[in-house]
Design an enzyme around this catalytic site. Structure first.
Site, PDB file in Angstrom:
ATOM      1  N   GLU A  43       0.803  -1.112  -0.105  1.00  0.00           N
ATOM      2  CA  GLU A  43       0.070  -0.024   0.102  1.00  0.00           C
ATOM      3  C   GLU A  43       0.909   1.271   0.025  1.00  0.00           C
ATOM      4  O   GLU A  43       1.730   1.352   0.868  1.00  0.00           O
ATOM      5  CB  GLU A  43      -0.922   0.069   1.223  1.00  0.00           C
ATOM      6  CG  GLU A  43      -1.738   1.270   1.277  1.00  0.00           C
ATOM      7  CD  GLU A  43      -2.767   1.352   2.487  1.00  0.00           C
ATOM      8  OE1 GLU A  43      -2.690   0.489   3.136  1.00  0.00           O
ATOM      9  OE2 GLU A  43      -3.451   2.485   2.621  1.00  0.00           O
ATOM     10  N   ARG A 269       5.212 -12.761   9.634  1.00  0.00           N
ATOM     11  CA  ARG A 269       5.978 -11.377   9.335  1.00  0.00           C
ATOM     12  C   ARG A 269       7.389 -11.370  10.072  1.00  0.00           C
ATOM     13  O   ARG A 269       7.430 -11.879  11.182  1.00  0.00           O
ATOM     14  CB  ARG A 269       5.009  -9.925   9.549  1.00  0.00           C
ATOM     15  CG  ARG A 269       4.737  -9.779  10.985  1.00  0.00           C
ATOM     16  CD  ARG A 269       3.544  -8.826  11.016  1.00  0.00           C
ATOM     17  NE  ARG A 269       3.753  -7.672  10.579  1.00  0.00           N
ATOM     18  CZ  ARG A 269       3.046  -6.908   9.726  1.00  0.00           C
ATOM     19  NH1 ARG A 269       2.047  -7.534   8.822  1.00  0.00           N
ATOM     20  NH2 ARG A 269       3.446  -5.685   9.144  1.00  0.00           N
ATOM     21  N   LYS A 279       4.517   0.554   9.339  1.00  0.00           N
ATOM     22  CA  LYS A 279       4.572   1.969   8.622  1.00  0.00           C
ATOM     23  C   LYS A 279       4.096   3.024   9.430  1.00  0.00           C
ATOM     24  O   LYS A 279       4.664   4.157   9.452  1.00  0.00           O
ATOM     25  CB  LYS A 279       3.950   1.699   7.266  1.00  0.00           C
ATOM     26  CG  LYS A 279       4.643   1.263   6.036  1.00  0.00           C
ATOM     27  CD  LYS A 279       3.939   1.240   4.615  1.00  0.00           C
ATOM     28  CE  LYS A 279       3.152   0.172   4.773  1.00  0.00           C
ATOM     29  NZ  LYS A 279       2.462  -0.100   3.448  1.00  0.00           N
TER      30      LYS A 279
END
Ligand code: ATP
Ligand code: MG
Length: 572
Positions: A43, A269, A279
């Protein structure tokens, strides 16, 4: 949080991890027509970080290993958080990391019309409805993990009414938050994601690519599976938090009876000690100026790591080493640094630099004389050759390489002791010069002219070799020393009621005036060196001609190698 990691030993390439096993199996059974097609779907709401590198290496790596393809797709369905700045940086970073999407750069926003048309299909099939509840009411109807949800009063709206309302949503007749399009699945499902999740919401916001063409935007869970399908993705690899979303992923594609149905596969992850990775948190660090920008060398972003001096090769080697699993672990930052050192050790030319200078005057060396001494550029790479380093009467050495009162086992310079100056001569400390406050400001030493090049013709031994820079020839440089971003190894280990900002390391960087050998005078930004005995450094873009700036990439101390050694059972 999770336990601190043990890296998996990289297995044989034909079966390197459970995802490659799945792909291999699918190829055998001919499941996706013998195709392998993955994608990396960031994204564009921030810069890529080392966690993304794990995903990039995995997706592009699988495509490479199985002779398939990997798309780069901007997952740009949330106009308020996204920006072209991020779109551009993402492309640059993926390329820098060494991967190529060829002509397959896609944008979820390019599919807005198709996504809309598919949503209309769902409505027509009685599988989606427009719901007028507001966000609070939706939440309230949703139930809990232990109680089923209650159906929305709008759940059984006739198809024609839903079609009309959805079209008017699109036309911009309703304000934000007043209506959503929801999938009609099962309000009693034990999986909360299946309790009539939202597919579309109203958001009167300009999109960085579609402008004001749309005021309704698809939700991630709906947009993602349809985008995968439209691109003919075979294996849709994502992180573990989407495991509970997989039934919804499959539901959408099943209900739409799409020609292809990618398989979603989840993996753990990357989390790393002393580092934040989301982020959102990285954006906060930038916005609130806790760091100098996305490319601050303390940031785990690819731009930060790059500016710090890490190579793409080191990052790829790290991603390979940590492997891919289904279990969340915390990777030790020292493992990452180990990979960086291993790579730089092979490629970085050596140089001499003194970070905290102490002046040394060689009494018996002729004043005004200069000698050019041969220094090896890289002992790991004979083809790198040698260079000349000037030597003269006044030098700088590292302040820490001298002790007036040496502790036991200290073999460097102290009054009366002899050490070797790297590539130069043996010197003996004769006298300590102090200022009025009693601080040591210089050393007076003598050298032995018979030991040129550091050799001892009489075979006498000195226990220590130290580095140095000729004061008359050296160049003043700025050395930027970095330490961990966080004070705690576990980023979640924060005091009650506080967030990660409360454990930021206030001393995560220190700028010092260093002296470097003259060959580094005009070091090109991005060029990497091992400053002998000091660490790996990389010239920063802030460098000016004659005034280089160096970022410390890593120190030379390899704590990971030590940890690993401790683990290996001693050989009998
Ligand atoms: P963040 O939590 O940092 O905001 P994200 O998952 O929202 O990350 P995306 O841009 O959606 O960021 O991620 C793009 C791809 O990278 C996704 O497939 C995601 O699963 C993967 N990814 C993101 N963070 C990590 C990580 N720490 N380790 C491995 N893969 C990651
Ligand atoms: Mg995301």
């Amino acid at each position: 949080m999770e336990k601190t990691l043990t890296p998996q030993t990289p297995a044989a390439p034909e079966s390197a991890d459970f995802i490659r096993d799945i792909v291999q199996g699918d190829l055998k059974t001919g499941k996706h027509g013998g195709r392998v097609h993955t994608r990396f779907p960031p994204e564009p709401n921030g810069y890529l970080h080392i966690g993304h590198a794990k995903s990039i290496c995995l997706n592009f790596g699988i495509a490479r290993d199985f002779k398939g393809q990997c798309n780069l797709r901007m997952d740009d369905t949330n106009p308020t958080k996204e920006d072209v700045e991020y779109v551009d940086s993402i492309q640059g970073d993926v390329k820098w990391l060494g991967f190529d999407w060829a002509d397959r750069l896609f944008y979820a926003s390019d599919y807005f019309q198709k996504l809309y048309d598919y949503a209309v299909e769902l409505i027509k099939a009685g599988k989606a409805y427009v719901c007028d509840l507001n966000a609070d009411e939706v939440r309230e109807h949703r139930g809990t993990l232990t109680e089923p949800g209650r159906p929305s009063p709008y759940r059984d709206r006739p198809v024609a009414e839903n079609l009309d309302l959805f079209e008017r949503m699109r036309k911009g007749e309703f304000p934000d938050g007043t209506r959503v399009l929801r999938a009609k699945i099962d309000m009693a499902s034990p999986n909360m994601n299946m309790r009539d999740p939202a597919l579309y919401r109203i958001r009167h916001a300009s999109h960085h690519r579609t402008g004001d063409a749309w005021c309704i935007y698809p939700m991630y869970d709906y947009a993602h599976c349809v985008s995968d399908m439209l691109e003919g993705i075979t294996h849709s690899i994502c992180t573990l938090e989407f495991e509970d979303h997989r039934p919804l992923y499959d539901w959408c594609l099943d209900e739409l009876k799409t020609p292809c149905h990618p398989q979603q596969i989840e993996f753990a992850r990357l989390n790393m000690t002393y580092t934040v990775m989301s982020k959102r948190k990285l954006l906060l660090l930038v916005k609130d100026q806790h760091v100098s920008g996305w490319d601050d060398p303390r940031m785990p972003t690819l731009q930060g790591l790059r500016r710090r001096g890490c190579t793409p090769e080191a990052i790829r080697a790290f991603c390979e080493k940590i492997g891919v699993t289904k279990a969340n672990t915390m990777i030790d930052l020292s493992l990452f640094e180990h990979c960086v050192r291993e790579d730089l050790n092979k490629r970085a030319p050596r140089a001499m630099a003194v970070l905290r200078p102490l002046k040394v005057v060689i009494e018996n060396y002729p004043e005004g004389q200069t000698e050019e001494l041969d220094a090896v550029n890289n002992p790991e790479d004979p083809s790198a050759g040698t260079r000349k380093v000037p030597f003269s009467q006044v030098l700088y050495i590292e302040a820490d390489d001298f002790r007036e009162a040496p502790p036991k086992g200290y073999f460097r310079l102290f009054p009366g002791n002899e050490v070797r100056l790297r590539y130069a001569y043996l010197i003996t400390c004769k006298e300590v010069v102090k200022d009025a406050q009693g601080a040591v400001v210089a050393l007076r030493c003598t050298y032995d002219p018979a030991t040129r090049g550091g050799n001892t013709p009489d075979g006498r031994k000195v226990k220590s070799t130290i580095h140095w820079v000729s004061a008359a020839h050296g160049v003043k440089a700025e050395a930027r020393l970095y330490d961990n971003l966080l004070l705690k190894s576990d980023p979640e280990d924060v005091p009650e009621g506080q967030d990660f900002l409360s454990i930021l390391n206030p001393k995560s960087r220190e700028f010092v005036d260093a002296w470097v050998e003259p060959s580094l005078k005009d070091a090109k930004p991005g060029s990497r060196y091992q400053f002998e005995r000091v660490g790996y450094f990389c010239a920063d873009p802030d460098s000016q001609p004659g005034k280089p700036v160096f970022n410390r990439t890593v120190t030379l101390r390899d704590t990971w190698a030590k940890i690993e050694k401790g683990r290996t059972p001693p050989k009998k």
